[in-house]
Enzyme design. Structure first.
Site, mmCIF file in Angstrom:
data_model
loop_
_atom_site.group_PDB
_atom_site.id
_atom_site.type_symbol
_atom_site.label_atom_id
_atom_site.label_comp_id
_atom_site.label_asym_id
_atom_site.label_seq_id
_atom_site.Cartn_x
_atom_site.Cartn_y
_atom_site.Cartn_z
ATOM 1 N N ASP A 253 0.905 -1.360 0.366
ATOM 2 C CA ASP A 253 -0.674 -0.138 0.083
ATOM 3 C C ASP A 253 1.130 1.229 0.535
ATOM 4 O O ASP A 253 0.789 2.526 0.241
ATOM 5 C CB ASP A 253 -0.718 0.071 1.192
HETATM 6 C C1 BGC Z 1 2.912 1.319 5.978
HETATM 7 C C2 BGC Z 1 2.441 0.400 5.240
HETATM 8 C C3 BGC Z 1 1.121 0.298 6.526
HETATM 9 C C4 BGC Z 1 0.283 1.284 5.499
HETATM 10 C C5 BGC Z 1 -1.412 1.267 6.202
HETATM 11 C C6 BGC Z 1 2.602 3.122 5.383
HETATM 12 O O1 BGC Z 1 3.074 4.114 5.787
HETATM 13 O O2 BGC Z 1 4.058 1.986 5.076
HETATM 14 O O3 BGC Z 1 3.241 -0.793 5.994
HETATM 15 O O4 BGC Z 1 0.217 -0.698 5.443
HETATM 16 O O5 BGC Z 1 0.545 2.727 6.103
HETATM 17 O O6 BGC Z 1 -1.228 2.299 6.988
HETATM 18 C C1 NOJ Z 2 1.186 -3.795 6.293
HETATM 19 C C2 NOJ Z 2 -0.145 -3.560 6.221
HETATM 20 O O1 NOJ Z 2 -1.161 -3.818 7.590
HETATM 21 C C3 NOJ Z 2 -0.894 -4.240 5.205
HETATM 22 O O2 NOJ Z 2 -1.666 -4.297 4.798
HETATM 23 C C4 NOJ Z 2 0.578 -4.114 3.389
HETATM 24 O O3 NOJ Z 2 0.114 -5.275 3.025
HETATM 25 C C5 NOJ Z 2 1.688 -4.088 4.171
HETATM 26 N N1 NOJ Z 2 1.832 -2.988 4.973
HETATM 27 C C6 NOJ Z 2 2.600 -3.941 2.664
HETATM 28 O O4 NOJ Z 2 2.930 -2.934 2.665
#
Ligand code: BGC
Ligand code: NOJ
Length: 812
Positions: free
Chosen positions: A483
């Site tokens: 994401d």
């Molecule tokens: C993080 C991700 C996370 C996303 C969702 C980002 O800042 O790097 O790992 O899933 O935020 O809140």
């Molecule tokens: C953490 C999030 O909880 C998950 O939904 C996502 O897929 C990973 N980060 C990778 O960005």
């Protein structure tokens, strides 16, 4: 360097040095009422929802680290100390913290007094029990002044941290005997209160924070504790706390127990009051009475232990390697339960405010948990699917308290719908309960537009099909699993969220090869399910679409040596040799090899070799390489992180198991296990000072090879790493995999393993499995023997509940 050791017999991690490199925590409670607790008693409590129903306060990101918790202060004349070392930080003569399955025991010793505190949330109980045992190990009679401490949160953890002009004037408590009740906002819009009790008469109390601490003191030095005299204060506005004051005399050798209960009550509107302004305490008193003696507490703890005995008896392995066994048999399964309960909401890295239950996260978490309590997984699947939209898209998250989709984040993550197929299929394969597919499930919680769960899977599948880009690959939407790959975000404004901003979507050509691979894997699951249900026409339709996607991936998703990652807004490749930075990404290698795309032509082996060559490092497989070193507006958050961190070339542990599974698809057991050991926490215990987070649970991220300090982990506990590693190691590496019609046994192990033993309870029967490897192979089935008889398949049938079957598998 180590800060403790595993006690596998008791299923505990024992910390014997309180100065851990990060607070090492545990979770209490496993259904409605939860606490987080660190090795020095820091942490907090909430009911169901860490944002909307926070019971006690905690200070994230503070100095010093880990501020606020369930503290005890002992004033022994001229010395004041706490059993968990913090907050007083008085040097202890001995210290030990045992984190177990949903309980924590912290023991400190000072000047001949031992203070032992057991913390746990009994099953089916909206309360945390704290049993403090004081023992006089000295030769003199001791007179101690003991103070308990917890600080109430004003319920909504977000507004609790702002709007002080109101907050400083709302706090209300009631004190009756040895129970302190927190009833802020109870008289108007809340029907719940909290309480903190002790089972002996108290000699005083405090409920006003500033009076307890003194305005300029910290948690380490409350004024009333130093003075040895409670203030008997009543919080009226300002910040309510709860502290009991107890005078204790202990003869040499004598021991005394004190049982504290921190609980939560909900009352019906017409049962809220006992008399004018006096809250109805009936339910609180009932709970207090349930745990008012040592024998009752012991019994409740024994129940909790039995509960875990049962849960952890469903899958056990004896591999000959204690580091593997303790993860598979104990800690990895425990972490799966925790991620199932909390999704990504509340840890020491997740504030409990930002996120509820994730759509993709919860479906993945299910796969590591479903064998433990399938009924709860079932309920969760229905809850998740209820936040889906009629076109198959879905809310990215929902709040556990009201189970409604979260409007702050909305939807638009185009991988989300597919994970519902994973969650549902995992559940049915574990249980054989196809009935779940007939459940009527609403869209966006609107029951008037409910359709069967099976229909939800169809719209999930079709959401991909209906959202294809110029190459015929799935449009990425806001982002896919990664994401931080925000291809339509184009943000130049630091106040915009990368997660929710889409400054360009019109005419976007941004496509994801990862979603394409995901679609092939879960599309096939969908096809199998259709066939199982006799929906052959639908199976045929879906098969064509999946076959087309396989062709499209081979045509537009292959870069020559590996799978490319995506196409950006303009239709340019990402994760290709043509790119200057981040030429290769892990996700598409994982999904396309798990799908076996181009396996015959050698594409899978090539892609996996590229991973080995370009992404593998001492501490695990990094997400992309080379790391981004500048901000790419067309890629978004991924390029915002310093090189080697998080999604920018960190070892993002969640997706390492995708490669491990990919390696099992091509039969490379040596490599799969080599990768496993690199990120498996029990193998990292000896480098705890570098690794930093708990050696008993996975962390989301370990700093990658481009980072300043490779090997340093962050964001432990709430990560899909837990379920994916459990899924990979148990179902693909040890290879014991539930299928609709039985248990498939198809191990992929290191060539130097002689074999292993495992016990799997499945649909009521017990499978005692012995795998032998006389020819030094990784994979392949030479012979199957069930209950002494040769059997022609490694798909072991479903038996009658209660029966024990001995299965022998010869690899060759
Ligand atoms: C993080 C991700 C996370 C996303 C969702 C980002 O800042 O790097 O790992 O899933 O935020 O809140
Ligand atoms: C953490 C999030 O909880 C998950 O939904 C996502 O897929 C990973 N980060 C990778 O960005």
């Amino acid at each position: 360097m180590k800060y403790g050791y595993f006690d596998d017999k008791k299923r505990e991690y024992v910390i014997n040095n309180p100065r851990t490199p990060w607070p090492w925590i545990n979770y209490l409670g496993n259904e409605d009422f939860f606490s987080l607790i660190s090795n020095s008693a820091g942490g907090y409590t909430f009911y169901k929802d860490a944002k909307f129903r926070r019971i006690t306060r905690y200070r994230y990101n503070n100095v010093p680290m880990d501020s606020g918790g369930k503290y005890f202060y002992i004033n022994d004349g001229d010395c004041v100390w706490s059993p968990g070392w913090k907050p007083c930080k008085t040097e202890l003569d001995t210290y030990e913290c045992r984190h177990g399955m949903n309980y924590t025991n912290i023991k400190g010793e000072k000047n001949g007094i031992i203070a032992n505190v057991l913390y746990f949330v009994p099953l089916k109980t909206w309360a945390e029990v704290q049993r403090l045992t004081l023992t006089n190990n000295s030769k003199k009679t001791k007179k101690l002044k003991v103070f308990s401490f917890t600080e109430w949160c004003l319920w909504n953890a977000a507004s609790d941290m702002e709007n002080f002009q109101r907050n400083f004037s709302t706090g209300e408590v009631e004190i009756e005997g040895s129970v302190i009740y927190h009833k802020t906002e109870y008289k108007e819009r809340r029907d719940h209160y909290a309480y903190y009790s002790v089972n002996v008469p108290v000699q005083g109390y405090d409920t006003d924070r500033e009076s307890f601490f003194g305005l300029y003191n910290g948690f380490d030095e409350p004024q009333v504790v130093a003075e040895g005299k409670p203030g008997n204060t009543v919080a009226h506005g300002w910040s309510p706390i709860a502290s009991h004051y107890i005078e204790v005399e202990l003869k040499p050798g004598e021991s005394k127990d004190f049982i504290f209960i921190l609980g939560y009550v909900e009352n019906k509107q017409d049962e809220k009051w006992e008399s004018k302004n006096i809250i109805n305490k009936k339910k609180a008193k009932e709970t207090i009475a349930r745990f008012n003696s040592v024998s009752k507490v012991d019994a409740a703890l024994a129940d909790l232990r039995n509960y875990w005995d049962n849960l952890l008896s469903i899958y056990t392995v004896d591999s000959g390697d204690e580091k593997v066994d303790r993860m598979v048999n104990i800690w990895n399964q425990y972490q799966c339960m925790i991620t199932f309960c909390f999704s990504r909401s509340a840890s020491f890295f997740e504030s409990g405010i930002g996120r509820g239950m994730g759509f993709r996260d919860s479906n993945q978490d299910l796969t590591g948990f479903v064998h433990q309590i399938p009924e709860r997984a079932r309920e969760r699947i229905i809850d998740i699917a209820s936040t889906q939209f009629p076109d198959g898209g879905c809310y990215h998250q929902y709040q556990p308290l009201n189970k409604r989709g979260n409007n702050d984040i909305g939807g638009g993550f185009n991988d989300d719908p597919l994970w519902l197929i994973l969650g549902t299929v995992s559940y049915i394969k574990e249980t054989g309960d196809f009935g779940i597919l007939d459940e009527k499930v609403p869209f966006d919680n609107d029951i008037s537009v409910a359709r069967s769960l099976f229909d939800h899977l169809t719209v999930s599948f079709d959401h991909v099909v209906n959202n294809l880009g110029p190459h015929g690959l799935p449009l990425i939407g806001r982002a896919d699993w990664n994401d931080c790959l925000n291809l339509n975000c184009f943000s130049n404004d630091p106040n915009e969220s990368f997660q929710t901003t889409e400054n360009k979507t019109e005419g976007s050509k941004a496509e994801s090869v990862m979603i394409a691979g995901l679609f092939v894997v879960y599309g096939r699951d969908y096809i199998d399910l259709c066939k199982k249900l006799g929906k052959n026409k639908e199976a045929e339709r879906a098969q064509k679409l999946v076959d087309t996607m396989v062709d499209v991936i081979k045509k537009y998703g292959w870069d020559g040596e590996w799978f490319i990652r995506a196409y950006d807004y303009y239709g340019h490749k990402i994760g290709s040799n043509e790119n200057e930075e981040s030429k290769i990404f892990i996700e598409s290698q994982g999904w396309c090899t798990m799908a076996g795309i181009g396996k015959e032509e050698g594409l899978c082996t090539k892609a996996l070799n590229a991973v080995k060559e370009r992404l593998d490092s001492k501490y695990g497989i990094v997400l992309n390489n080379p790391a981004f070193t500048k901000y790419y507006i067309e890629y978004g958050e991924i390029s915002s992180y310093p090189a080697g961190y998080k999604e920018n070339a960190g070892v993002f542990c969640h997706n390492n198991p995708w490669i491990m599974i990919g390696e099992t698809v091509v039969g490379n057991g040596n490599r799969a296990w080599e990768y496993y050991k690199k990120i498996c926490p029990s193998y990292l215990e000896d480098i705890s000072e570098l690794h930093k987070t708990e050696p008993y649970v996975y962390a989301q991220m370990v700093a990658g090879k481009d980072a300043f300090k490779p090997g340093e982990a962050k964001n432990s506990w709430l990560t899909g790493t837990a379920s994916w590693n459990f899924y990979a190691v148990t179902q693909f590496m040890l290879g014991i995999r539930p299928e609709y019609d039985g248990l498939l046994i198809d191990p992929c192990i290191p060539t130097d393993w002689k074999g292993f033993k495992a016990v799997r309870k499945f649909r009521g029967a017990v499978y005692e499995i012995e795998v032998v490897n006389p020819y030094g192979k990784s994979k392949g089935i030479k012979e199957v023997v069930i209950d002494g008889q040769k059997y022609g398949s490694n798909l072991i049938p479903v038996y009658k509940s209660g029966t024990i079957h001995k299965v022998k598998i010869v690899i060759g």
